[in-house]
Write a protein that holds these residues in place. Structure first.
Motif, PDB file in Angstrom:
ATOM      1  N   ARG A 246      -5.373  -2.834  37.530  1.00 51.36           N
ATOM      2  CA  ARG A 246      -5.707  -4.003  39.071  1.00 51.36           C
ATOM      3  C   ARG A 246      -5.437  -5.252  38.799  1.00 51.36           C
ATOM      4  O   ARG A 246      -4.647  -5.850  39.827  1.00 51.36           O
ATOM      5  N   ALA A 247      -4.674  -5.632  38.011  1.00 47.43           N
ATOM      6  CA  ALA A 247      -4.051  -7.308  37.217  1.00 47.43           C
ATOM      7  C   ALA A 247      -2.445  -6.457  37.770  1.00 47.43           C
ATOM      8  O   ALA A 247      -2.011  -7.647  38.309  1.00 47.43           O
TER       9      ALA A 247
ATOM     10  N   SER B 258      -1.511  -4.318  39.363  1.00 47.87           N
ATOM     11  CA  SER B 258      -0.786  -4.324  41.097  1.00 47.87           C
ATOM     12  C   SER B 258      -1.136  -5.808  41.624  1.00 47.87           C
ATOM     13  O   SER B 258       0.072  -6.261  42.687  1.00 47.87           O
ATOM     14  N   MET B 259      -1.950  -6.838  41.270  1.00 47.84           N
ATOM     15  CA  MET B 259      -1.574  -7.554  42.089  1.00 47.84           C
ATOM     16  C   MET B 259      -1.009  -8.879  41.600  1.00 47.84           C
ATOM     17  O   MET B 259      -0.379  -9.561  42.293  1.00 47.84           O
ATOM     18  N   ALA B 260      -0.010  -8.829  40.625  1.00 51.79           N
ATOM     19  CA  ALA B 260       1.172  -9.162  40.306  1.00 51.79           C
ATOM     20  C   ALA B 260       2.574  -9.180  41.128  1.00 51.79           C
ATOM     21  O   ALA B 260       2.890  -9.712  41.507  1.00 51.79           O
TER      22      ALA B 260
ATOM     23  N   ALA C 217      -4.620 -12.125  38.313  1.00 50.80           N
ATOM     24  CA  ALA C 217      -3.962 -10.858  37.755  1.00 50.80           C
ATOM     25  C   ALA C 217      -4.134 -11.407  36.267  1.00 50.80           C
ATOM     26  O   ALA C 217      -4.476 -11.198  35.022  1.00 50.80           O
ATOM     27  N   ARG C 218      -3.915 -12.797  36.175  1.00 50.08           N
ATOM     28  CA  ARG C 218      -3.489 -12.891  34.041  1.00 50.08           C
ATOM     29  C   ARG C 218      -5.549 -13.475  34.146  1.00 50.08           C
ATOM     30  O   ARG C 218      -5.935 -13.116  33.139  1.00 50.08           O
TER      31      ARG C 218
ATOM     32  N   TRP D  74       6.186  -8.597  36.506  1.00 45.91           N
ATOM     33  CA  TRP D  74       4.846  -8.377  35.299  1.00 45.91           C
ATOM     34  C   TRP D  74       4.918  -9.192  34.360  1.00 45.91           C
ATOM     35  O   TRP D  74       4.097  -9.520  33.511  1.00 45.91           O
TER      36      TRP D  74
ATOM     37  N   ILE E  58       3.063 -12.270  34.402  1.00 46.38           N
ATOM     38  CA  ILE E  58       1.282 -12.700  34.080  1.00 46.38           C
ATOM     39  C   ILE E  58       1.730 -12.765  32.574  1.00 46.38           C
ATOM     40  O   ILE E  58       0.165 -11.444  32.022  1.00 46.38           O
TER      41      ILE E  58
END
Length: 522
Positions: A299-300, A302-304, A347-348, A385, A388
């Motif tokens: 999920r992180a 994807s959010m990044a 994301a982080r 990516w 993050i």
């Protein structure tokens, strides 16, 4: 002297007419084979469509229309009676029959060493009975409302030439005997392919006596070939060149929003660690488990990703950001599913919650000659990516190298694409996310993903005749797939072709570049 001048004038007058008899098209990607059942691959199927035909086939707008079949009826979704077109002959002059159809459906699922089997589209078939020279009965294992749509992916080949034939026999031309509007002439693998018009074709006569395709993988070279007049039309104009071609009065840009989804595949299994593409952060101990096995990590990632930046800055606006698997207007697109919000801070936080506050390292791969701007996109995603804390390196390679490596699970983090050929999302979800080997599911699953609950929904949706109920099952499957975040939707391509003036083209949503779509302008 006067007779010489008259002859010269006659030749000059005939020159445009002679030029109109041939069509030369520049492609970005070659077919992987000429065998129409070897690889469920867009360019391979587009190539095959010149020589071979289906029972039904999608038109330019993805509506399934009759081709070799004239009718298909069912009362229960299990038993289908199919009537075939009269007067169709193979290129060798022999008549087309129902026996050829039965042979083709069986062969399509059983081609050795297929990198992408057509078995996913025949998996519903339990029995085929030839009931007459031009009729057959297909019995499904369960109600199969999408049977004819799925079989629209199967090219019909001649039993006479196909029985015992290998993929090499098709590649050499020996078995390239179809019913289509063009006859096979010659092929130089990875370079060019040539067709000659089939003057005995049952359908509309093609205007081109010869249709040739040249593979020009380099974007700059492909545009240059068009502008120099070396080709009449090119596929996949680089987004950076669209304005340039559009601004030249000698040429035109033909555009349509496509059904091709660009996505990221993430292999969450611990076996992926053996590839060396998922590694511990610099200076940290070796990974004991795959970080991608944790849904919060996926999920992180994807959010990044800033999907709108991929559209506007990388693709010059020639794409559509998406948070799901199908474009608007397709069965299984849901208006209330948003595009993932770009949230690097969130994301982080998710990475830290998942136990990776220091991040880790990835290698992100893609082909550099299949998806428009793929190399630029993976570079951009890698930077997102890295910001993050997931240090990302990038590797690009020709599609002919990428595909077998991905199919051997050597590339656990990759950018790829998928074109939906039936207009219903099961065509995307079942091959990509079904458990591989489970009753024909997962034939294009290259991330070792398995979710029994999702498999059950796929089977239930595929056998549900009532369309609203089927849509409800598809929504459940879509929600699970998006929540698991192993296949991350990024964008839908916009298809752009460049053509010289004097040509008319019907652009196809499925991105196929066909000589049959091109006509001399009125």
């Amino acid at each position: 002297m006067r007779s010489v001048l008259l002859a010269a004038a006659a030749l000059l007058a005939a020159a445009p007419a002679l030029a109109q008899q041939s069509l030369t098209i520049g492609l970005a990607t070659p077919p992987t084979a000429l065998d129409p059942h070897y690889h469920a691959h867009a360019q391979s199927s587009a190539t095959a469509a010149h020589v071979f035909e289906q029972l039904h086939a999608p038109d330019a707008k993805m509506q399934i229309v009759p081709r070799l079949a004239t009718g298909a009826t069912t009362t229960d979704g299990i038993t289908w009676d199919v009537s075939l077109r009269e007067g169709v002959r193979w290129h060798d002059g022999t008549p087309f029959t129902a026996d050829d159809v039965a042979f083709s459906i069986h062969r399509a699922a059983n081609v050795p060493n297929s990198p992408g089997s057509f078995g996913t589209y025949t998996r519903e078939v339990r029995r085929i009975e030839v009931t007459g020279p031009l009729s057959l009965r297909i019995t499904a294992a369960a109600p199969a409302p999408l049977l004819m749509a799925n079989l629209s992916n199967i090219f019909i080949v001649s039993r006479r030439h196909g029985e015992g034939a290998t993929t090499d026999d098709y590649n050499s031309g020996k078995a390239m005997i179809g019913t289509g509007p063009y006859r096979f002439a010659r092929w130089s693998a990875g370079t060019e392919i040539h067709f000659a018009r089939n003057d005995a074709y049952w359908g509309q006569r093609e205007p081109w006596e010869r249709a040739s395709f040249r593979v020009i993988a380099n974007n700059t070279a492909r545009t240059a070939a068009l502008l120099a007049g070396d080709v009449d039309l090119i596929a996949d104009i680089p987004s950076t060149d669209v304005a340039r071609v559009r601004g030249d009065r000698r040429f035109q840009v033909v555009t349509v929003a496509s059904n091709r989804l660009v996505f990221l595949g993430l292999d969450r299994t611990d076996e992926a660690l053996a590839t060396g593409h998922v590694r511990a952060a610099e200076g940290a101990p070796a990974l004991a488990r795959n970080p991608l096995g944790e849904v919060r990590v996926r999920r992180a990632l994807s959010m990044a990703i800033d999907r709108r930046a991929l559209v506007e800055r990388i693709n010059e606006g020639q794409a559509i950001a998406t948070g799901q698997f199908l474009p608007e207007g397709f069965f299984g697109h849901f208006a209330d599913i948003p595009v993932e919000r770009h949230d690097p801070e969130g994301a982080r936080r998710l990475l830290a919650e998942a136990g990776f506050p220091a991040g880790f390292r990835l290698t992100l791969t893609t082909s550099n000659d299949r998806i428009v701007n793929s190399a630029r996109m993976v570079q951009a995603i890698g930077q997102m990516w890295t910001r993050i804390g997931v240090a990302t390196s990038v590797e690009t390679m020709p599609h002919a190298v990428f595909t077998p490596r991905r199919n051997r699970y050597e590339l656990p983090v990759f950018l790829s694409s998928w074109g939906n050929q039936t207009g219903e999302s099961l065509y995307t979800l079942v091959p990509q996310l079904g458990t591989r080997g489970q009753g024909g599911l997962g034939n294009a699953n290259r991330i070792r993903y398995s979710n029994p609950a999702l498999d059950r929904l796929f089977v239930a949706a595929g056998t549900e005749i009532d369309a609203p109920r089927r849509l409800g099952l598809i929504r459940q499957a879509t929600d699970i797939a998006l929540a698991d975040a192993v296949m991350l939707p990024l964008l839908l391509q916009v298809n752009n072709w460049g053509a010289r003036q004097g040509l008319g083209m019907a652009p196809r949503v499925d991105q196929y570049t066909l000589a049959m779509s091109v006509r001399p302008a009125d």
